[in-house]
Design an enzyme around this catalytic site. Sequence first.
Site, PDB file in Angstrom:
ATOM      1  CB  CYS A 134      -1.017   0.049   1.269  1.00 33.73           C
ATOM      2  SG  CYS A 134      -2.040   1.236   1.419  1.00 33.73           S
ATOM      3  CG  ASP A 189      -5.089  -0.262  -6.312  1.00 35.21           C
ATOM      4  OD1 ASP A 189      -5.809   0.834  -5.739  1.00 35.21           O
ATOM      5  OD2 ASP A 189      -4.124  -0.687  -5.732  1.00 35.21           O
ATOM      6  CG  HIS A 221      -5.301  -0.778  -2.406  1.00 32.83           C
ATOM      7  ND1 HIS A 221      -4.097  -0.086  -2.980  1.00 32.83           N
ATOM      8  CD2 HIS A 221      -5.199  -0.317  -1.171  1.00 32.83           C
ATOM      9  CE1 HIS A 221      -3.590   0.514  -2.130  1.00 32.83           C
ATOM     10  NE2 HIS A 221      -4.072   0.455  -1.031  1.00 32.83           N
TER      11      HIS A 221
END
Length: 251
Positions: A134, A189, A221
């Site tokens: 991330c 994402d 994500h």
Amino acid sequence: MTATRGTSVDIPTRDGRADAYLTHPDDGGPHPAVLLYMDAFGLRPGLKAMADRLAGNGYTVLVPNVFYRHGRAPVVELPDFVDPSERPELFQRITPLIRSLTPDLAERDADAFLRWLADCPQAAEGPVGVTGYCMGVRLALRAAASRPERVAAVAGFHGGGLATDAPDSPHRVAGRITAEVYLGHADQDRSLPPEQIERLEKALTEAGVRHRTEVYPGAQHGFTQADTSSYHPEAAERHWRELLALLHRAL
């Protein structure tokens, strides 16, 4: 997989002390070091479990709380499992923390973390690997760019905002990276649309960086994080195969 030993440590930085988790094979010997950058949800049991799995494959792994300027982990209290209904409220608290970690601060911290690993008895001499998740992908790329003589491998998974129009976009540091890079993107994402993936790929290629980028089908994500609703078991296992292969080659 070998038995591991994990402990909490504090790392001195120019701005205070960063709390962190250190884990390594429980065999008394030094092992190649890996700096693992957290996702936005921070240093917590799920991330420590991931670090332990990596350590069980023969690495000494350091997971710093990059939000240490705002307190010790957990800086933001989390439920045991993060479902979609809880994300908006959580990110109201987390987003200001992310924005406060400027590129200059991130590179300054990377230097402190890598210097600490260089003196760690459980870490072998030689090059270091860095992996991030991330927001941690941006930090991993900056660490590699700021200390190219130390970082030999960089991996990143479900990173967001990696190639924006901003003057400090992470893709702009490609020219300073000498490490081998592997990036695994989620195909669902919104924080990394196809045009950013293309821009990032172009930047790495033009800089002559040894790299491979892949898009994981069906993954959202956060697909590596088992304590969230975004977890995708098949994509997560693929990430482990690619990460370990990269570290084996480079370290």
